[in-house]
Design an enzyme around this catalytic site. Structure first.
Site, PDB file in Angstrom:
ATOM      1  N   LYS A 154       0.836  -1.195   0.000  1.00 14.93           N
ATOM      2  CA  LYS A 154       0.000   0.000   0.000  1.00 14.93           C
ATOM      3  C   LYS A 154       0.878   1.256   0.000  1.00 14.93           C
ATOM      4  O   LYS A 154       2.085   1.180   0.265  1.00 14.93           O
ATOM      5  CB  LYS A 154      -0.913  -0.036   1.234  1.00 14.93           C
TER       6      LYS A 154
ATOM      7  N   TYR B 269     -11.979  -2.651  -2.878  1.00 13.63           N
ATOM      8  CA  TYR B 269     -12.538  -2.850  -1.537  1.00 13.63           C
ATOM      9  C   TYR B 269     -14.064  -2.924  -1.538  1.00 13.63           C
ATOM     10  O   TYR B 269     -14.687  -2.687  -0.511  1.00 13.63           O
ATOM     11  CB  TYR B 269     -12.062  -1.733  -0.604  1.00 13.63           C
TER      12      TYR B 269
ATOM     13  N   PHE C  42     -15.260   2.817   7.654  1.00 12.70           N
ATOM     14  CA  PHE C  42     -13.934   3.294   7.243  1.00 12.70           C
ATOM     15  C   PHE C  42     -13.711   3.189   5.733  1.00 12.70           C
ATOM     16  O   PHE C  42     -12.625   3.492   5.242  1.00 12.70           O
ATOM     17  CB  PHE C  42     -12.830   2.520   7.987  1.00 12.70           C
TER      18      PHE C  42
ATOM     19  N   ARG D  31      -0.844 -14.811   3.824  1.00 12.22           N
ATOM     20  CA  ARG D  31      -1.560 -14.108   4.902  1.00 12.22           C
ATOM     21  C   ARG D  31      -0.827 -14.256   6.232  1.00 12.22           C
ATOM     22  O   ARG D  31      -0.834 -13.364   7.064  1.00 12.22           O
ATOM     23  CB  ARG D  31      -2.974 -14.668   5.038  1.00 12.22           C
TER      24      ARG D  31
ATOM     25  N   THR E 290      -4.729  -8.299  10.535  1.00 10.84           N
ATOM     26  CA  THR E 290      -5.106  -7.003   9.943  1.00 10.84           C
ATOM     27  C   THR E 290      -4.661  -5.821  10.805  1.00 10.84           C
ATOM     28  O   THR E 290      -4.125  -4.841  10.289  1.00 10.84           O
ATOM     29  CB  THR E 290      -6.639  -6.953   9.763  1.00 10.84           C
TER      30      THR E 290
ATOM     31  N   ARG F 183       3.344  -7.090   9.218  1.00 12.43           N
ATOM     32  CA  ARG F 183       2.669  -6.023   9.969  1.00 12.43           C
ATOM     33  C   ARG F 183       3.138  -5.962  11.417  1.00 12.43           C
ATOM     34  O   ARG F 183       3.252  -4.881  11.993  1.00 12.43           O
ATOM     35  CB  ARG F 183       1.153  -6.231   9.904  1.00 12.43           C
TER      36      ARG F 183
ATOM     37  N   ASN G   2      -1.539  -0.258   7.455  1.00 17.17           N
ATOM     38  CA  ASN G   2      -0.951  -1.574   7.706  1.00 17.17           C
ATOM     39  C   ASN G   2      -0.143  -2.117   6.528  1.00 17.17           C
ATOM     40  O   ASN G   2       0.070  -3.313   6.399  1.00 17.17           O
ATOM     41  CB  ASN G   2      -2.011  -2.563   8.205  1.00 17.17           C
TER      42      ASN G   2
ATOM     43  N   HIS H 126      -1.440  -5.590   1.520  1.00 19.39           N
ATOM     44  CA  HIS H 126      -2.690  -6.317   1.314  1.00 19.39           C
ATOM     45  C   HIS H 126      -2.378  -7.681   0.719  1.00 19.39           C
ATOM     46  O   HIS H 126      -1.472  -7.818  -0.099  1.00 19.39           O
ATOM     47  CB  HIS H 126      -3.587  -5.555   0.325  1.00 19.39           C
TER      48      HIS H 126
ATOM     49  N   GLU I  43      -8.851 -10.481  -7.730  1.00 17.27           N
ATOM     50  CA  GLU I  43      -7.929  -9.361  -7.531  1.00 17.27           C
ATOM     51  C   GLU I  43      -6.816  -9.368  -8.580  1.00 17.27           C
ATOM     52  O   GLU I  43      -6.414  -8.306  -9.059  1.00 17.27           O
ATOM     53  CB  GLU I  43      -7.367  -9.393  -6.109  1.00 17.27           C
TER      54      GLU I  43
HETATM   55  P1  RTP Z   1      -6.286  -6.523   3.387  1.00 11.58           P
HETATM   56  O1  RTP Z   1      -7.572  -6.851   2.657  1.00 11.58           O
HETATM   57  O2  RTP Z   1      -5.822  -5.110   3.180  1.00 11.58           O
HETATM   58  O3  RTP Z   1      -5.211  -7.537   3.234  1.00 11.58           O
HETATM   59  O4  RTP Z   1      -6.642  -6.566   4.902  1.00 11.58           O
HETATM   60  P2  RTP Z   1      -7.408  -7.701   5.656  1.00 11.58           P
HETATM   61  O5  RTP Z   1      -8.023  -8.688   4.737  1.00 11.58           O
HETATM   62  O6  RTP Z   1      -6.429  -8.182   6.686  1.00 11.58           O
HETATM   63  O7  RTP Z   1      -8.555  -6.870   6.361  1.00 11.58           O
HETATM   64  P3  RTP Z   1     -10.006  -6.431   5.869  1.00 11.58           P
HETATM   65  O8  RTP Z   1     -10.936  -6.693   7.000  1.00 11.58           O
HETATM   66  O9  RTP Z   1     -10.332  -6.965   4.521  1.00 11.58           O
HETATM   67  O10 RTP Z   1      -9.820  -4.870   5.785  1.00 11.58           O
HETATM   68  C1  RTP Z   1      -9.214  -4.303   4.670  1.00 11.58           C
HETATM   69  C2  RTP Z   1      -8.389  -3.122   5.087  1.00 11.58           C
HETATM   70  O11 RTP Z   1      -9.236  -2.125   5.643  1.00 11.58           O
HETATM   71  C3  RTP Z   1      -8.506  -1.380   6.589  1.00 11.58           C
HETATM   72  N1  RTP Z   1      -9.236  -1.375   7.842  1.00 11.58           N
HETATM   73  N2  RTP Z   1      -9.397  -0.301   8.547  1.00 11.58           N
HETATM   74  N3  RTP Z   1     -11.146  -0.193  11.701  1.00 11.58           N
HETATM   75  C4  RTP Z   1     -10.490   0.286  10.667  1.00 11.58           C
HETATM   76  O12 RTP Z   1     -10.187   1.446  10.571  1.00 11.58           O
HETATM   77  C5  RTP Z   1     -10.100  -0.638   9.621  1.00 11.58           C
HETATM   78  N4  RTP Z   1     -10.388  -1.935   9.574  1.00 11.58           N
HETATM   79  C6  RTP Z   1      -9.818  -2.404   8.428  1.00 11.58           C
HETATM   80  C7  RTP Z   1      -7.157  -2.015   6.754  1.00 11.58           C
HETATM   81  O13 RTP Z   1      -6.233  -1.306   5.935  1.00 11.58           O
HETATM   82  C8  RTP Z   1      -7.365  -3.398   6.181  1.00 11.58           C
HETATM   83  O14 RTP Z   1      -6.175  -3.938   5.694  1.00 11.58           O
END
Ligand code: RTP
Length: 155
Positions: free
Chosen positions: A16, A56, A64, A92, A98, A109, A119, A122, A133
Site C-alpha cells: 500500500k 474494496y 472506514f 496471509r 489485519t 505487519r 498496515n 494487502h 484481484e
Molecule cells: P487486506 O484486505 O488489506 O489484506 O486486509 P485484511 O483482509 O487483513 O482486512 P479487511 O478486513 O479486509 O480490511 C481491509 C483493510 O481495511 C482497513 N481497515 N481499517 N477499523 C479500521 O479502521 C479498519 N479496519 C480495516 C485495513 O487497511 C485493512 O487492511
C-alpha cells in the site's frame, strides 16, 4: 514443468502507499522471496479512487470505507502476483493480522506497522478473491510463467 507452473497457486499482494513511502518495498518482497515463493508479476501504480472502491467493494458498508479508498489511492502502490504451494494462506501468515497491534512479531505487519489504517500491505484472503484481484489489478500479458531450476529442489 510448464503445465505444473500453470496450475501452481497464485495470490495477489499489494504494498500500500504507506509501505512504498516508507521504503519497505524491498523488505516486503524479500520476505516472500526468501520463503520460496515466486514473483510472477509486479508493477507500480497510483490507483484511482474508483479503482480503490472496486478493490474494496466488499467493505463498502463499513464506516472506514471512504477513508480506506482515499488512502489506497493517495500514492503509488506495488501490485504483485506471487506463486507457490499454499501461497494464499501462507502469504496471509507472512503478512500477519489485519490490526498491527495484534499481528505477531515476525510478521510483516507485526514488525513494520502500528495502526490498522496504515498496515502497509494487502493479501488476497482466498482462492476466489485471489483470482478476482489478479484480474482486477493485472492484464493477462503482465503475468509471466517461468520455471526456475530451483523449483525442482525447493519443493
Ligand atoms: P487486506 O484486505 O488489506 O489484506 O486486509 P485484511 O483482509 O487483513 O482486512 P479487511 O478486513 O479486509 O480490511 C481491509 C483493510 O481495511 C482497513 N481497515 N481499517 N477499523 C479500521 O479502521 C479498519 N479496519 C480495516 C485495513 O487497511 C485493512 O487492511
Amino acid at each position: 514443468q510448464e503445465a505444473r507452473a500453470a496450475e501452481m497457486e497464485r495470490t495477489f499482494i499489494a504494498i500500500k502507499p504507506d509501505g512504498v513511502q516508507r521504503g519497505l518495498i524491498a523488505e516486503i518482497i524479500s520476505r516472500f522471496e526468501r520463503k520460496g515463493f515466486k514473483l510472477v508479476a509486479i508493477k507500480i501504480v497510483v490507483p484511482s479512487k474508483g479503482f480503490a472502491q472496486k478493490h474494496y467493494y466488499d467493505l463498502k458498508e463499513r464506516p472506514f470505507f471512504n477513508g480506506l479508498c482515499n488512502f489506497l489511492s493517495s500514492g503509488p502502490a506495488v501490485a504483485m502476483v506471487w506463486e507457490g504451494e499454499g501461497v494464499i494462506k501462507y502469504g496471509r501468515k507472512l503478512i500477519g493480522a489485519t490490526d498491527p497491534q495484534k499481528s505477531e512479531p515476525g510478521t510483516i505487519r507485526g514488525d513494520l506497522a502500528v495502526v490498522v489504517g496504515r498496515n502497509i500491505i494487502h493479501g488476497s484472503d482466498g482462492p476466489e478473491t485471489a483470482k478476482d484481484e489478479i484480474n482486477l489489478w493485472l492484464k493477462p500479458e503482465e503475468l509471466t510463467s517461468y520455471s526456475n531450476n530451483a523449483e525442482k529442489w525447493i519443493y
